[in-house]
Design a protein around this motif. Sequence first.
Motif, mmCIF file in Angstrom:
data_model
loop_
_atom_site.group_PDB
_atom_site.id
_atom_site.type_symbol
_atom_site.label_atom_id
_atom_site.label_comp_id
_atom_site.label_asym_id
_atom_site.label_seq_id
_atom_site.Cartn_x
_atom_site.Cartn_y
_atom_site.Cartn_z
ATOM 1 N N ASP A 42 3.341 62.764 -70.859
ATOM 2 C CA ASP A 42 3.917 63.528 -72.575
ATOM 3 C C ASP A 42 5.357 64.901 -72.144
ATOM 4 N N GLY A 43 4.765 65.521 -70.966
ATOM 5 C CA GLY A 43 5.334 66.912 -70.863
ATOM 6 C C GLY A 43 6.595 66.463 -70.699
ATOM 7 N N TRP A 44 6.803 65.020 -69.800
ATOM 8 C CA TRP A 44 8.292 64.078 -69.665
ATOM 9 C C TRP A 44 8.644 63.784 -70.537
ATOM 10 N N LEU A 45 7.920 62.785 -70.569
ATOM 11 C CA LEU A 45 8.067 61.886 -71.483
ATOM 12 C C LEU A 45 8.663 62.320 -73.079
ATOM 13 N N ARG A 46 8.126 63.193 -73.822
ATOM 14 C CA ARG A 46 8.445 63.614 -74.941
ATOM 15 C C ARG A 46 9.674 63.885 -75.228
ATOM 16 N N PRO A 47 9.775 65.292 -74.324
ATOM 17 C CA PRO A 47 11.240 65.402 -74.658
ATOM 18 C C PRO A 47 12.348 64.369 -74.454
ATOM 19 N N GLN A 48 12.099 63.599 -72.656
ATOM 20 C CA GLN A 48 13.745 62.836 -73.246
ATOM 21 C C GLN A 48 13.401 62.029 -74.923
ATOM 22 N N LEU A 49 12.420 61.620 -74.989
ATOM 23 C CA LEU A 49 12.338 60.067 -76.561
ATOM 24 C C LEU A 49 13.550 61.855 -77.641
ATOM 25 N N GLU A 50 12.804 62.784 -77.483
ATOM 26 C CA GLU A 50 13.457 64.262 -78.295
ATOM 27 C C GLU A 50 14.897 64.245 -77.815
ATOM 28 N N GLY A 51 15.817 63.878 -76.732
ATOM 29 C CA GLY A 51 16.833 64.382 -76.165
ATOM 30 C C GLY A 51 17.072 65.435 -76.375
ATOM 31 N N LYS A 52 15.517 65.721 -75.773
ATOM 32 C CA LYS A 52 16.079 67.357 -75.063
ATOM 33 C C LYS A 52 16.500 67.150 -73.677
ATOM 34 N N ALA A 53 17.254 68.493 -73.189
ATOM 35 C CA ALA A 53 17.614 67.948 -71.595
ATOM 36 C C ALA A 53 16.094 68.664 -70.579
ATOM 37 N N ASP A 54 15.942 67.560 -69.839
ATOM 38 C CA ASP A 54 14.630 68.474 -67.944
ATOM 39 C C ASP A 54 15.219 69.209 -67.559
ATOM 40 N N THR A 55 14.372 70.082 -67.377
ATOM 41 C CA THR A 55 14.659 71.186 -66.984
ATOM 42 C C THR A 55 14.827 71.005 -64.684
ATOM 43 N N GLY A 56 13.549 69.335 -65.060
ATOM 44 C CA GLY A 56 13.212 69.050 -63.651
ATOM 45 C C GLY A 56 11.656 69.869 -63.558
ATOM 46 N N ASN A 57 10.770 70.667 -64.239
ATOM 47 C CA ASN A 57 10.025 70.558 -63.743
ATOM 48 C C ASN A 57 8.957 69.893 -64.400
ATOM 49 N N ALA A 58 8.801 69.452 -65.418
ATOM 50 C CA ALA A 58 8.332 68.446 -66.183
ATOM 51 C C ALA A 58 8.080 66.994 -65.018
ATOM 52 N N LEU A 59 9.280 66.668 -64.494
ATOM 53 C CA LEU A 59 9.493 65.789 -63.947
ATOM 54 C C LEU A 59 8.625 65.714 -62.467
ATOM 55 N N ALA A 60 8.609 66.805 -61.828
ATOM 56 C CA ALA A 60 7.452 67.119 -61.052
ATOM 57 C C ALA A 60 6.459 67.379 -61.304
ATOM 58 N N ARG A 61 5.767 68.082 -62.171
ATOM 59 C CA ARG A 61 4.871 67.923 -62.547
ATOM 60 C C ARG A 61 4.226 66.276 -63.098
ATOM 61 N N LEU A 62 5.224 65.354 -63.180
ATOM 62 C CA LEU A 62 4.392 64.132 -63.305
ATOM 63 C C LEU A 62 4.534 63.617 -61.791
ATOM 64 N N PHE A 63 5.399 63.939 -61.271
ATOM 65 C CA PHE A 63 4.707 62.890 -59.700
ATOM 66 C C PHE A 63 3.796 63.492 -58.988
ATOM 67 N N ALA A 64 3.571 65.125 -59.380
ATOM 68 C CA ALA A 64 2.597 65.182 -58.338
ATOM 69 C C ALA A 64 1.480 65.521 -59.109
ATOM 70 N N ALA A 65 1.223 65.178 -60.352
ATOM 71 C CA ALA A 65 -0.150 64.246 -61.248
ATOM 72 C C ALA A 65 0.252 62.742 -61.401
ATOM 73 N N ALA A 66 0.626 62.330 -60.442
ATOM 74 C CA ALA A 66 0.771 60.611 -60.533
ATOM 75 C C ALA A 66 0.092 60.980 -58.232
ATOM 76 N N ALA A 67 0.682 61.706 -58.316
ATOM 77 C CA ALA A 67 0.009 61.598 -56.733
ATOM 78 C C ALA A 67 -1.098 61.981 -56.405
ATOM 79 N N VAL A 68 -1.334 62.909 -56.855
ATOM 80 C CA VAL A 68 -3.390 63.226 -56.860
ATOM 81 C C VAL A 68 -3.779 61.717 -57.171
ATOM 82 N N CYS A 69 -3.440 61.733 -58.556
ATOM 83 C CA CYS A 69 -4.508 59.729 -58.760
ATOM 84 C C CYS A 69 -4.059 58.682 -57.869
#
Length: 150
Positions: A42-69
């Motif tokens: 949600d933290g990565w995708l929602r801003p993308q869909l709303e047209g907001k710039a990604d600072t990279g932090n959200a993407l890093a959190r997404l990859f880290a969470a996926a890695a844990v899973c």
Amino acid sequence: NVAGFASAAARHRAPEFADGASMTAAGGTSLQALLALREAVDGWLRPQLEGKADTGNALARLFAAAAVCTDADRGDLPLSRAAAVSAMRLFDPAIFARTKICPNCDWLFIDRSKNRSRLWCDMAVCGNRSKAKAHYRRRTGPTQFEAVAS
């Protein structure tokens, strides 16, 4: 309800787990990993869909969470791995292009309709509420706030 979701996911992804592994409800650490993955998506995708710039932090959190899973050393349940695979599929341009935000409940959903015209995450819940609200407004006229705002 994680148990209900696990049961539905097991039916949907049965071919991927043909090795006999079954998806069961997550408990303890696995549940926390699933919740962290959900929030990271949600933290990565929602801003993308709303047209907001990604600072990279959200993407890093997404990859880290996926890695844990997907960490096999943790002995996580197949449900955690399946959720991580589903999250990574959001990077497919065809799936990303069909991802929307429900105007009623604000949840994210993938529009799988042929002409990409789906408006709500679930017609039976959000669609019905939205249509009922519009019907009520047509029958009763605009509210005092709406009349002033016009």
